[in-house]
Write a protein that holds these residues in place. Sequence first.
Motif, PDB file in Angstrom:
ATOM      1  N   UNK A  63       0.838  -1.207   0.000  1.00 22.56           N
ATOM      2  CA  UNK A  63       0.000   0.000   0.000  1.00 22.56           C
ATOM      3  C   UNK A  63       0.871   1.254   0.000  1.00 22.56           C
ATOM      4  N   UNK A  64       1.866   1.253   0.862  1.00 18.21           N
ATOM      5  CA  UNK A  64       2.731   2.425   1.002  1.00 18.21           C
ATOM      6  C   UNK A  64       3.418   2.778  -0.319  1.00 18.21           C
ATOM      7  N   UNK A  69       3.825   5.946  -5.384  1.00 16.79           N
ATOM      8  CA  UNK A  69       4.019   6.008  -6.837  1.00 16.79           C
ATOM      9  C   UNK A  69       3.075   7.027  -7.478  1.00 16.79           C
ATOM     10  N   UNK A  70       1.925   7.265  -6.833  1.00 14.67           N
ATOM     11  CA  UNK A  70       0.958   8.200  -7.381  1.00 14.67           C
ATOM     12  C   UNK A  70       0.128   7.628  -8.521  1.00 14.67           C
ATOM     13  N   UNK A  71       0.307   6.372  -8.838  1.00 19.62           N
ATOM     14  CA  UNK A  71      -0.348   5.760  -9.988  1.00 19.62           C
ATOM     15  C   UNK A  71      -1.534   4.878  -9.608  1.00 19.62           C
ATOM     16  N   UNK A  72      -1.569   4.377  -8.390  1.00 25.32           N
ATOM     17  CA  UNK A  72      -2.539   3.345  -8.016  1.00 25.32           C
ATOM     18  C   UNK A  72      -3.675   3.841  -7.115  1.00 25.32           C
ATOM     19  N   UNK A  81      -1.275   8.722   5.057  1.00 28.97           N
ATOM     20  CA  UNK A  81      -0.650   7.768   4.141  1.00 28.97           C
ATOM     21  C   UNK A  81       0.794   7.457   4.523  1.00 28.97           C
ATOM     22  N   UNK A  82       1.072   7.493   5.824  1.00 28.36           N
ATOM     23  CA  UNK A  82       2.389   7.100   6.304  1.00 28.36           C
ATOM     24  C   UNK A  82       2.462   5.573   6.327  1.00 28.36           C
ATOM     25  N   UNK A 101     -12.543   3.842   8.885  1.00 31.46           N
ATOM     26  CA  UNK A 101     -12.070   5.223   8.997  1.00 31.46           C
ATOM     27  C   UNK A 101     -11.099   5.591   7.885  1.00 31.46           C
ATOM     28  N   UNK A 102     -10.595   4.602   7.171  1.00 33.92           N
ATOM     29  CA  UNK A 102      -9.724   4.831   6.018  1.00 33.92           C
ATOM     30  C   UNK A 102     -10.333   4.091   4.833  1.00 33.92           C
ATOM     31  N   UNK A 103     -10.372   4.782   3.694  1.00 32.53           N
ATOM     32  CA  UNK A 103     -11.008   4.216   2.512  1.00 32.53           C
ATOM     33  C   UNK A 103     -10.053   4.304   1.317  1.00 32.53           C
ATOM     34  N   UNK A 104      -9.907   3.206   0.565  1.00 29.33           N
ATOM     35  CA  UNK A 104      -9.014   3.236  -0.597  1.00 29.33           C
ATOM     36  C   UNK A 104      -9.693   3.880  -1.807  1.00 29.33           C
ATOM     37  N   UNK A 105      -8.871   4.463  -2.661  1.00 26.56           N
ATOM     38  CA  UNK A 105      -9.369   4.979  -3.936  1.00 26.56           C
ATOM     39  C   UNK A 105      -8.533   4.368  -5.053  1.00 26.56           C
ATOM     40  N   UNK A 106      -9.031   4.480  -6.244  1.00 28.34           N
ATOM     41  CA  UNK A 106      -8.293   3.993  -7.408  1.00 28.34           C
ATOM     42  C   UNK A 106      -8.087   2.484  -7.372  1.00 28.34           C
TER      43      UNK A 106
END
Length: 141
Positions: A63-64, A69-72, A81-82, A101-106
């Motif tokens: 995940x980190x 990378x800014x791509x995923x 995002x530490x 409390x944390x949600x993924x995007x992309x």
Amino acid sequence: MFLTFIINSILVSIAVLIHYEALKILSEVIPKLKVEHRLRVLFGFFGALLAHIIEIWMFAFAYYFKIRSGYFGTLIGNSENSLMDCSYYSFTNYTSLGIGDIEPTGDLRFLTGLEALTGLLLIAWTASFMYLEMQKLWKDK
């Protein structure tokens, strides 16, 4: 999307291989321990727990680095995002606790689903393994 599929497939494969090897080693070492059967059960438990923790941290690093990378995609919510945020998210996801409390995007959403499914199956595998080992140890008692 194809790169996401490849990376996620590799991560799941590595997690399964880590777990397989850990349980294989435990099944060989536990019977050879010259201690009480109770301590052998505890050794098996903590060995399996260590395997799960290694797998969870592997997903946390994924995940980190995917976020960096800014791509995923990214993780939104109460997160910077530490690496610690990624490990917290991975622990809650792998165990299917899903606090929310944390949600993924992309494309991170796909890894999230695969991690939850992998965690569920590997936890069940550990439960089955420990049941069988305890059966053997109690017969030896």
